[in-house]
Design a protein around this motif. Sequence first.
Motif, PDB file in Angstrom:
ATOM      1  N   HIS A  24       5.885   1.546  -1.954  1.00 45.38           N
ATOM      2  CA  HIS A  24       5.717   2.047  -0.518  1.00 45.38           C
ATOM      3  C   HIS A  24       4.292   2.194  -0.137  1.00 45.38           C
ATOM      4  O   HIS A  24       3.722   1.883   0.698  1.00 45.38           O
ATOM      5  CB  HIS A  24       6.598   3.244  -0.235  1.00 45.38           C
ATOM      6  N   LEU A  25       3.569   2.814  -1.262  1.00 44.16           N
ATOM      7  CA  LEU A  25       2.096   3.119  -1.232  1.00 44.16           C
ATOM      8  C   LEU A  25       1.264   1.964  -1.057  1.00 44.16           C
ATOM      9  O   LEU A  25       0.253   1.868  -0.204  1.00 44.16           O
ATOM     10  CB  LEU A  25       1.738   4.297  -2.045  1.00 44.16           C
ATOM     11  N   ARG A  26       1.586   1.022  -1.855  1.00 47.01           N
ATOM     12  CA  ARG A  26       0.811  -0.120  -1.838  1.00 47.01           C
ATOM     13  C   ARG A  26       0.981  -1.049  -0.516  1.00 47.01           C
ATOM     14  O   ARG A  26       0.151  -1.578   0.111  1.00 47.01           O
ATOM     15  CB  ARG A  26       1.804  -1.417  -2.806  1.00 47.01           C
ATOM     16  N   TRP A  27       2.150  -0.887  -0.004  1.00 44.93           N
ATOM     17  CA  TRP A  27       2.539  -1.479   1.356  1.00 44.93           C
ATOM     18  C   TRP A  27       1.668  -0.894   2.463  1.00 44.93           C
ATOM     19  O   TRP A  27       1.217  -1.203   3.210  1.00 44.93           O
ATOM     20  CB  TRP A  27       4.086  -1.872   1.754  1.00 44.93           C
ATOM     21  N   ASN A  32       0.656  -1.382   6.445  1.00 42.85           N
ATOM     22  CA  ASN A  32       1.369  -0.333   7.092  1.00 42.85           C
ATOM     23  C   ASN A  32       0.474   0.759   7.913  1.00 42.85           C
ATOM     24  O   ASN A  32       0.754   1.333   8.882  1.00 42.85           O
ATOM     25  CB  ASN A  32       2.426   0.379   6.481  1.00 42.85           C
ATOM     26  N   CYS A  33      -0.695   0.982   7.113  1.00 40.08           N
ATOM     27  CA  CYS A  33      -1.592   1.892   7.757  1.00 40.08           C
ATOM     28  C   CYS A  33      -2.416   1.502   8.906  1.00 40.08           C
ATOM     29  O   CYS A  33      -2.912   2.436   9.680  1.00 40.08           O
ATOM     30  CB  CYS A  33      -2.584   2.466   6.713  1.00 40.08           C
ATOM     31  N   ARG A  34      -2.212   0.226   9.407  1.00 39.65           N
ATOM     32  CA  ARG A  34      -2.600  -0.348  10.397  1.00 39.65           C
ATOM     33  C   ARG A  34      -1.653  -0.491  11.711  1.00 39.65           C
ATOM     34  O   ARG A  34      -1.940  -1.197  12.823  1.00 39.65           O
ATOM     35  CB  ARG A  34      -3.154  -1.690  10.317  1.00 39.65           C
ATOM     36  N   GLU A  35      -0.228  -0.128  11.344  1.00 38.05           N
ATOM     37  CA  GLU A  35       0.803  -0.484  12.113  1.00 38.05           C
ATOM     38  C   GLU A  35       0.888   0.903  13.171  1.00 38.05           C
ATOM     39  O   GLU A  35       1.264   2.013  12.795  1.00 38.05           O
ATOM     40  CB  GLU A  35       2.004  -0.703  11.501  1.00 38.05           C
ATOM     41  N   CYS A  48       3.217  14.003   1.155  1.00 40.54           N
ATOM     42  CA  CYS A  48       2.936  15.173   0.282  1.00 40.54           C
ATOM     43  C   CYS A  48       1.649  15.360  -0.470  1.00 40.54           C
ATOM     44  O   CYS A  48       1.014  14.032  -0.401  1.00 40.54           O
ATOM     45  CB  CYS A  48       4.003  15.556  -0.967  1.00 40.54           C
ATOM     46  N   PRO A  49       0.964  16.461  -1.073  1.00 42.95           N
ATOM     47  CA  PRO A  49      -0.440  16.433  -1.394  1.00 42.95           C
ATOM     48  C   PRO A  49      -0.653  15.211  -2.541  1.00 42.95           C
ATOM     49  O   PRO A  49      -1.438  14.678  -2.750  1.00 42.95           O
ATOM     50  CB  PRO A  49      -0.594  17.666  -1.920  1.00 42.95           C
ATOM     51  N   ARG A  50       0.601  15.070  -3.603  1.00 44.38           N
ATOM     52  CA  ARG A  50       0.444  14.267  -4.474  1.00 44.38           C
ATOM     53  C   ARG A  50       0.315  12.668  -4.088  1.00 44.38           C
ATOM     54  O   ARG A  50      -0.532  12.234  -4.680  1.00 44.38           O
ATOM     55  CB  ARG A  50       1.811  14.413  -5.461  1.00 44.38           C
ATOM     56  N   HIS A  51       0.967  12.500  -3.109  1.00 47.09           N
ATOM     57  CA  HIS A  51       0.987  11.015  -2.616  1.00 47.09           C
ATOM     58  C   HIS A  51      -0.327  10.798  -1.509  1.00 47.09           C
ATOM     59  O   HIS A  51      -1.018   9.776  -1.433  1.00 47.09           O
ATOM     60  CB  HIS A  51       2.176  10.664  -1.643  1.00 47.09           C
ATOM     61  N   ASP A  57      -7.607   7.701  -2.625  1.00 46.25           N
ATOM     62  CA  ASP A  57      -8.094   7.294  -3.629  1.00 46.25           C
ATOM     63  C   ASP A  57      -8.152   5.517  -3.459  1.00 46.25           C
ATOM     64  O   ASP A  57      -9.081   4.988  -4.031  1.00 46.25           O
ATOM     65  CB  ASP A  57      -7.631   7.367  -5.228  1.00 46.25           C
ATOM     66  N   ARG A  58      -7.130   5.080  -2.901  1.00 46.23           N
ATOM     67  CA  ARG A  58      -6.919   3.705  -2.719  1.00 46.23           C
ATOM     68  C   ARG A  58      -7.231   3.131  -1.382  1.00 46.23           C
ATOM     69  O   ARG A  58      -7.601   1.922  -1.293  1.00 46.23           O
ATOM     70  CB  ARG A  58      -5.439   3.116  -2.998  1.00 46.23           C
ATOM     71  N   ALA A  59      -6.972   3.790  -0.210  1.00 43.02           N
ATOM     72  CA  ALA A  59      -7.019   3.206   1.040  1.00 43.02           C
ATOM     73  C   ALA A  59      -8.428   3.488   1.652  1.00 43.02           C
ATOM     74  O   ALA A  59      -8.821   2.632   2.313  1.00 43.02           O
ATOM     75  CB  ALA A  59      -5.917   3.716   1.960  1.00 43.02           C
TER      76      ALA A  59
END
Length: 240
Positions: A24-27, A32-35, A48-51, A57-59
């Motif tokens: 999910h986070l990879r997509w 998806n962050c642009r949708e 949640c804070p963990r995700h 760190d990745r996006a």
Amino acid sequence: MATWSYASSVCPLCQVQRRAERVHLRWFEIENCREPSTWFRLREAAYCPRHAAVIRDRAGAELSALFEFLTREELARLRQGDPRHARNGWREPWQRWRGRRARREKGSPPCPACEAGEVAVAAEIHAFLDRLREEEGRRGYREGAGLCRRHLAQVAEEADEALARWLEADLEERLAGALEEYRRYFHLLDYRFRHEPRGREQSAWLRSLLYFWGLPEEPGSGEGEEEGTGPLAPGEAGRG
């Protein structure tokens, strides 16, 4: 094909859960962050804070468009509420989260560590509010990072009407300042203005992430975040 193994030292269904989370986070990072559909969903939900830490760190700074949208929506909700009442629409996601958590806990005990943290917050809220009733306390709050969305809503629920309205006025000013930073950020993306100096607008997305989703402590740190990167930390934009 099974996505788990009995031979692993980890619970098989934990393996399934963690793999689905990673996918999910990879997509989210790739597409998806642009949708807009994702944007509208995140208007009502929160990582949640963990995700949130993984996303941070990745996006990176490509989240600016998402968080500009969320900030604009948050400011609109804040301003559309009845000014005679402090229970405005921006608190609804927190109230729904609290309801979901209460229903979930009926079926199983909460995580002891999470529960310890929440008990500590609940015990501190009234001392926090007492401090905000003093001019020095309000000045310190305005100069600092401010509260994340969830804790701000939690504090406002316990505040008297006047203090809740003060907190919401401060939030409105911070959100307006964040939008000004986003305006500057996207202005600088235009090749015609790339020669102009860059500043706090480059990290506006991170301050918005801290406000909307929060972040856990960094491993081995005592504070959990770098100076100046707290939730909607006040800057020059919109804070005159």
